[in-house]
Design a protein around this motif. Sequence first.
Motif, PDB file in Angstrom:
ATOM      1  N   THR A  69     -10.298   3.380  -4.336  1.00  0.00           N
ATOM      2  CA  THR A  69     -11.605   2.684  -4.754  1.00  0.00           C
ATOM      3  C   THR A  69     -12.383   2.244  -3.534  1.00  0.00           C
ATOM      4  OG1 THR A  69     -10.728   2.389  -6.930  1.00  0.00           O
ATOM      5  CG2 THR A  69     -12.788   1.248  -6.229  1.00  0.00           C
ATOM      6  N   TYR A  70     -11.412   1.542  -2.696  1.00  0.00           N
ATOM      7  CA  TYR A  70     -11.887   0.306  -1.332  1.00  0.00           C
ATOM      8  C   TYR A  70     -11.443   1.043  -0.246  1.00  0.00           C
ATOM      9  CZ  TYR A  70     -13.334  -2.486  -5.365  1.00  0.00           C
ATOM     10  OH  TYR A  70     -13.902  -3.075  -6.524  1.00  0.00           O
ATOM     11  N   PRO A  71     -12.314   2.059   0.502  1.00  0.00           N
ATOM     12  CA  PRO A  71     -11.575   2.828   1.497  1.00  0.00           C
ATOM     13  C   PRO A  71     -11.464   1.859   2.695  1.00  0.00           C
ATOM     14  CG  PRO A  71     -13.526   3.974   0.535  1.00  0.00           C
ATOM     15  CD  PRO A  71     -13.483   2.735   0.118  1.00  0.00           C
ATOM     16  N   ASP A  72     -12.094   0.590   2.920  1.00  0.00           N
ATOM     17  CA  ASP A  72     -11.922  -0.257   4.008  1.00  0.00           C
ATOM     18  C   ASP A  72     -10.991  -1.282   3.912  1.00  0.00           C
ATOM     19  OD1 ASP A  72     -14.146   0.899   5.256  1.00  0.00           O
ATOM     20  OD2 ASP A  72     -15.482  -0.291   4.346  1.00  0.00           O
ATOM     21  N   ILE A  73     -10.125  -1.502   2.820  1.00  0.00           N
ATOM     22  CA  ILE A  73      -9.043  -2.321   2.851  1.00  0.00           C
ATOM     23  C   ILE A  73      -7.949  -1.750   3.374  1.00  0.00           C
ATOM     24  CG2 ILE A  73     -10.059  -3.245   0.688  1.00  0.00           C
ATOM     25  CD1 ILE A  73      -7.754  -1.798  -0.800  1.00  0.00           C
ATOM     26  N   PHE A  74      -6.870  -2.882   3.608  1.00  0.00           N
ATOM     27  CA  PHE A  74      -5.623  -2.731   4.491  1.00  0.00           C
ATOM     28  C   PHE A  74      -4.618  -3.629   3.290  1.00  0.00           C
ATOM     29  CE2 PHE A  74      -1.846  -3.693   6.780  1.00  0.00           C
ATOM     30  CZ  PHE A  74      -1.581  -2.484   7.444  1.00  0.00           C
ATOM     31  N   VAL A  75      -3.541  -2.803   2.941  1.00  0.00           N
ATOM     32  CA  VAL A  75      -2.508  -3.604   2.135  1.00  0.00           C
ATOM     33  C   VAL A  75      -1.271  -3.864   2.607  1.00  0.00           C
ATOM     34  CG1 VAL A  75      -1.289  -3.317  -0.257  1.00  0.00           C
ATOM     35  CG2 VAL A  75      -3.942  -2.453   0.186  1.00  0.00           C
ATOM     36  N   HIS A  76      -0.691  -5.142   2.684  1.00  0.00           N
ATOM     37  CA  HIS A  76       0.754  -5.248   2.954  1.00  0.00           C
ATOM     38  C   HIS A  76       1.406  -5.063   1.371  1.00  0.00           C
ATOM     39  CE1 HIS A  76      -0.128  -6.580   7.079  1.00  0.00           C
ATOM     40  NE2 HIS A  76      -0.971  -7.400   6.655  1.00  0.00           N
ATOM     41  N   ALA A  77       2.232  -4.334   1.273  1.00  0.00           N
ATOM     42  CA  ALA A  77       2.911  -4.215  -0.112  1.00  0.00           C
ATOM     43  C   ALA A  77       4.406  -4.473   0.349  1.00  0.00           C
ATOM     44  CB  ALA A  77       2.672  -2.815  -0.480  1.00  0.00           C
ATOM     45  N   CYS A  78       5.035  -5.409  -0.460  1.00  0.00           N
ATOM     46  CA  CYS A  78       6.544  -5.774  -0.526  1.00  0.00           C
ATOM     47  C   CYS A  78       7.005  -5.851  -1.956  1.00  0.00           C
ATOM     48  CB  CYS A  78       6.542  -7.206   0.389  1.00  0.00           C
ATOM     49  SG  CYS A  78       6.066  -8.613  -0.505  1.00  0.00           S
ATOM     50  N   ASP A  79       8.354  -5.486  -1.811  1.00  0.00           N
ATOM     51  CA  ASP A  79       9.244  -5.697  -2.902  1.00  0.00           C
ATOM     52  C   ASP A  79      10.497  -5.791  -2.626  1.00  0.00           C
ATOM     53  OD1 ASP A  79       8.655  -4.386  -6.182  1.00  0.00           O
ATOM     54  OD2 ASP A  79      10.659  -4.722  -5.627  1.00  0.00           O
ATOM     55  N   PHE A  80      11.349  -6.609  -3.465  1.00  0.00           N
ATOM     56  CA  PHE A  80      12.636  -6.649  -2.783  1.00  0.00           C
ATOM     57  C   PHE A  80      13.738  -5.565  -3.372  1.00  0.00           C
ATOM     58  CE2 PHE A  80      13.473  -7.586  -6.955  1.00  0.00           C
ATOM     59  CZ  PHE A  80      14.360  -8.567  -7.564  1.00  0.00           C
ATOM     60  N   SER A  81      13.045  -4.485  -3.754  1.00  0.00           N
ATOM     61  CA  SER A  81      13.957  -3.529  -4.096  1.00  0.00           C
ATOM     62  C   SER A  81      13.507  -2.103  -2.762  1.00  0.00           C
ATOM     63  CB  SER A  81      13.531  -2.894  -5.511  1.00  0.00           C
ATOM     64  OG  SER A  81      13.962  -1.303  -5.515  1.00  0.00           O
ATOM     65  N   PRO A  82      14.462  -1.900  -2.127  1.00  0.00           N
ATOM     66  CA  PRO A  82      14.469  -1.115  -1.181  1.00  0.00           C
ATOM     67  C   PRO A  82      14.167   0.343  -1.863  1.00  0.00           C
ATOM     68  CG  PRO A  82      16.723  -2.514  -0.840  1.00  0.00           C
ATOM     69  CD  PRO A  82      15.969  -2.781  -2.098  1.00  0.00           C
ATOM     70  N   ARG A  83      14.374   0.645  -2.790  1.00  0.00           N
ATOM     71  CA  ARG A  83      14.138   1.881  -3.413  1.00  0.00           C
ATOM     72  C   ARG A  83      12.739   1.848  -3.730  1.00  0.00           C
ATOM     73  NH1 ARG A  83      17.816   5.632  -5.041  1.00  0.00           N
ATOM     74  NH2 ARG A  83      19.538   4.313  -5.030  1.00  0.00           N
ATOM     75  N   ALA A  84      12.164   0.826  -4.438  1.00  0.00           N
ATOM     76  CA  ALA A  84      10.741   0.823  -4.653  1.00  0.00           C
ATOM     77  C   ALA A  84       9.954   1.046  -3.424  1.00  0.00           C
ATOM     78  CB  ALA A  84      10.512  -0.283  -5.376  1.00  0.00           C
ATOM     79  N   VAL A  85      10.307   0.290  -2.510  1.00  0.00           N
ATOM     80  CA  VAL A  85       9.463   0.474  -1.187  1.00  0.00           C
ATOM     81  C   VAL A  85       9.579   1.883  -0.580  1.00  0.00           C
ATOM     82  CG1 VAL A  85       9.424  -0.425   1.326  1.00  0.00           C
ATOM     83  CG2 VAL A  85       9.679  -2.078  -0.504  1.00  0.00           C
TER      84      VAL A  85
END
Length: 534
Positions: free
Chosen positions: A99-115
């Motif tokens: 939806t927003y082409p200009d955004i940058f996302v840091h995405a974290c999770d404590f599950s290595p499999r999810a990441v």
Amino acid sequence: MGSTSNAQMSLHENQQPQQPKIQIYSPSNDEVSAFWKEKYEKDAKKYWDIFYKRHQDKFFKDRHYLDKEWGHHFSGEGRRVILEVGCGAGNTIFPLLATYPDIFVHACDFSPRAVNLVKLHKDFTEARVNAFVCDLTIDDLCLHVAPSSVDIVTMPNGHILFRDYATGDLAQERFTGKEQKISENFYVRGDGTRAFYFSDEFLRNIFKENGFNMEEHVLCCKQVENRSKEIVMNRRWVQAVFQRADTDSSSGASTGNEPTHLQGDCDKRKDDINGFEIDMSEGMAFEMFGISSSSEEIIELSIRDYFFKIKVLSREYQHTCTSTGLMLWESARLMASVLAANQEIVAGKTVLELGCGCGGICSMVAARSANLVVATDGDTKALDLLTENIASNLKSPPLDSLKVKKLEWGNGNDIGAIKQLNEKGFDIIIGTDVTYVPEAIIPLFATARELISTTRVTENYTEPALILCHVLRRVDEPSILSAASKYGFRLADRWPDHQPPNSSYGSIIKSWFSDECQYEVPSTALNIMYFHIA
């Protein structure tokens, strides 16, 4: 009057100070035991890894609420940098990136499999997403994200957008009476993952204590309708926006203690179950909507001329269940094999199995030649499954000699009920993997002493015996021997025999492992301890 007085005196004399109850089995106040609370906390990452191994990225639908509810935070001039905490498989960030082409996302999770699932997504690119493993409760986030670089969630002039379950949600109500409560509004699901339900007061206070003001707040209620079952279910969640208390709001929203309420308390819309984003484990979905669950599996087991089909908790859930009796342990397989090859151990005798769990294979093997077998466990769920397994695997006459009874070690009422079945005591008492909880060792031997036969020589010219087969885990052998001695048991034999040739131990167990009796030993760590009354 005299008889009444005497009765009162007798009652008073029989009253003993109550000893603190040792929590071996699931407590009756809906809370899980301290042992399991610690385990769920310590292994939280593992449980979520198992969850994502099972469901991959197919469990949650793509979520669009960030754009719908908070789109104004992502639009505008300049590139916005966002941090998503607990990104899962990316069901929220990828719709947002589209939806927003200009955004940058840091995405974290404590599950290595999810990441890893995020990185395998077809729309993942390092130019727009920085996906990394991080447990915010212990890890340094700044190792992955530069300080003061995020617009939404952490940096000054930035916002925290919060959405999670609210107290009173149907999923929370479903936990009532199921011994899954960890603490106030905190529960463990059937697959070991945990859920917290936020009250307005708790949410506001926890952010305020850490220097944030609540700018916006809405309590959302949605009625989910299952048309096939003609039932309507209430789901509740809370949405809120927070900003640093030392920061002026550039949006004109209130920065004081009173948040802006964007809606009324509840939105009384009805939605078909198929159109609603259901955020729950498969086990919870099964209980709420009747969706098929694979929490049980059948183990086919061949022991000499015995063939069993044993229903147990599936391997997927065995790491997380609060009852160890809902699985089939290696020690039970070995002990059942020994009994099948050496029927003289139980032939013509009375046999009691302690903590047999849902499998009961030792008791079923013993029932072929013993006069009486009583299979016991302290967990009612295990007993229900045990009864089902016995009924599907045994037929008369062995079935007629096998009884199932509830027995919590140290419980006088349970012990009394067992004695009514066999007043003379049991010739053979068996326990497989019942020595793993330190607090349970004393009640175990106390109960065995109460129920073992007091006749030193039985009709079969052998002494009554307590036989324990186990892998030594949290309780070492000296502790077991100390508890045994306290209640009048002496170690008569052991396997493997690590004693020198002139040891005082006998050769009882050695005869079970003769050349004619070959077993598949499931684990080299297994031990057998054979006790007589001292």
